[in-house]
Design a protein around this motif. Structure first.
Motif, PDB file in Angstrom:
ATOM      1  N   LYS A 138       0.838  -1.198   0.000  1.00 12.51           N
ATOM      2  CA  LYS A 138       0.000   0.000   0.000  1.00 12.51           C
ATOM      3  C   LYS A 138       0.876   1.252   0.000  1.00 12.51           C
ATOM      4  CE  LYS A 138      -3.987  -0.160   2.207  1.00 12.51           C
ATOM      5  NZ  LYS A 138      -4.945  -0.138   3.299  1.00 12.51           N
ATOM      6  N   SER A 139       0.619   2.143  -0.915  1.00 18.92           N
ATOM      7  CA  SER A 139       1.328   3.412  -0.992  1.00 18.92           C
ATOM      8  C   SER A 139       0.274   4.503  -1.031  1.00 18.92           C
ATOM      9  CB  SER A 139       2.189   3.458  -2.256  1.00 18.92           C
ATOM     10  OG  SER A 139       2.815   4.710  -2.383  1.00 18.92           O
ATOM     11  N   PRO A 140       0.334   5.416  -0.077  1.00 18.06           N
ATOM     12  CA  PRO A 140      -0.705   6.450  -0.049  1.00 18.06           C
ATOM     13  C   PRO A 140      -0.634   7.349  -1.281  1.00 18.06           C
ATOM     14  CG  PRO A 140       1.035   6.964   1.518  1.00 18.06           C
ATOM     15  CD  PRO A 140       1.323   5.601   0.964  1.00 18.06           C
ATOM     16  N   VAL A 141      -1.800   7.747  -1.725  1.00 17.76           N
ATOM     17  CA  VAL A 141      -1.884   8.665  -2.851  1.00 17.76           C
ATOM     18  C   VAL A 141      -1.594  10.067  -2.325  1.00 17.76           C
ATOM     19  CG1 VAL A 141      -3.410   9.658  -4.591  1.00 17.76           C
ATOM     20  CG2 VAL A 141      -3.513   7.214  -4.094  1.00 17.76           C
ATOM     21  N   ASP A 195       3.357   7.638  -3.901  1.00 15.66           N
ATOM     22  CA  ASP A 195       4.748   8.055  -3.723  1.00 15.66           C
ATOM     23  C   ASP A 195       5.684   7.387  -4.723  1.00 15.66           C
ATOM     24  OD1 ASP A 195       4.562   8.297  -0.120  1.00 15.66           O
ATOM     25  OD2 ASP A 195       4.492   9.902  -1.614  1.00 15.66           O
ATOM     26  N   ALA A 196       5.486   6.111  -4.977  1.00 16.57           N
ATOM     27  CA  ALA A 196       6.371   5.384  -5.897  1.00 16.57           C
ATOM     28  C   ALA A 196       6.334   5.986  -7.296  1.00 16.57           C
ATOM     29  CB  ALA A 196       5.983   3.907  -5.944  1.00 16.57           C
ATOM     30  N   PHE A 197       5.170   6.441  -7.732  1.00 16.54           N
ATOM     31  CA  PHE A 197       5.075   7.060  -9.057  1.00 16.54           C
ATOM     32  C   PHE A 197       5.703   8.451  -9.073  1.00 16.54           C
ATOM     33  CE2 PHE A 197       1.906   3.740  -9.659  1.00 16.54           C
ATOM     34  CZ  PHE A 197       2.257   3.286 -10.915  1.00 16.54           C
TER      35      PHE A 197
END
Length: 83
Positions: free
Chosen positions: A12-15, A33-35
């Motif tokens: 899970k990565s918060p938007v 965050d990854a994007f």
């Protein structure tokens, strides 16, 4: 905790919603965050600004929202890299 729940929580990565100026106007883009990190990395590799890179993505999209277009651009960038 079941393995599937644990894995889902780890992935899970918060938007994150950020404002960016593209083509002279301010807009907000919501990405994980990854994007954001990948987009910054691509901009560095291409020796361009984040704003200019996003403007080129925005100008080249045929449909969908900008956040989706950015995700697809990042995915395509990493898929097309030599291995």
């Amino acid at each position: 905790m079941p393995m599937t729940t644990k894995r889902a929580n780890e992935m899970k990565s918060p938007v994150v919603k950020r404002s960016i100026v593209i083509a002279g106007h301010k807009t907000s883009v919501s990405l994980e965050d990854a994007f954001w990190d990948a987009l910054k990395e691509i901009a560095l590799l291409r020796r361009t600004t984040l704003s200019d890179l996003v403007a080129s993505i925005d100008g080249g999209r045929n449909h969908g929202n900008l956040s989706s277009a950015i995700r697809l651009f990042v995915l395509d960038h990493y898929r097309s890299r030599p291995r």
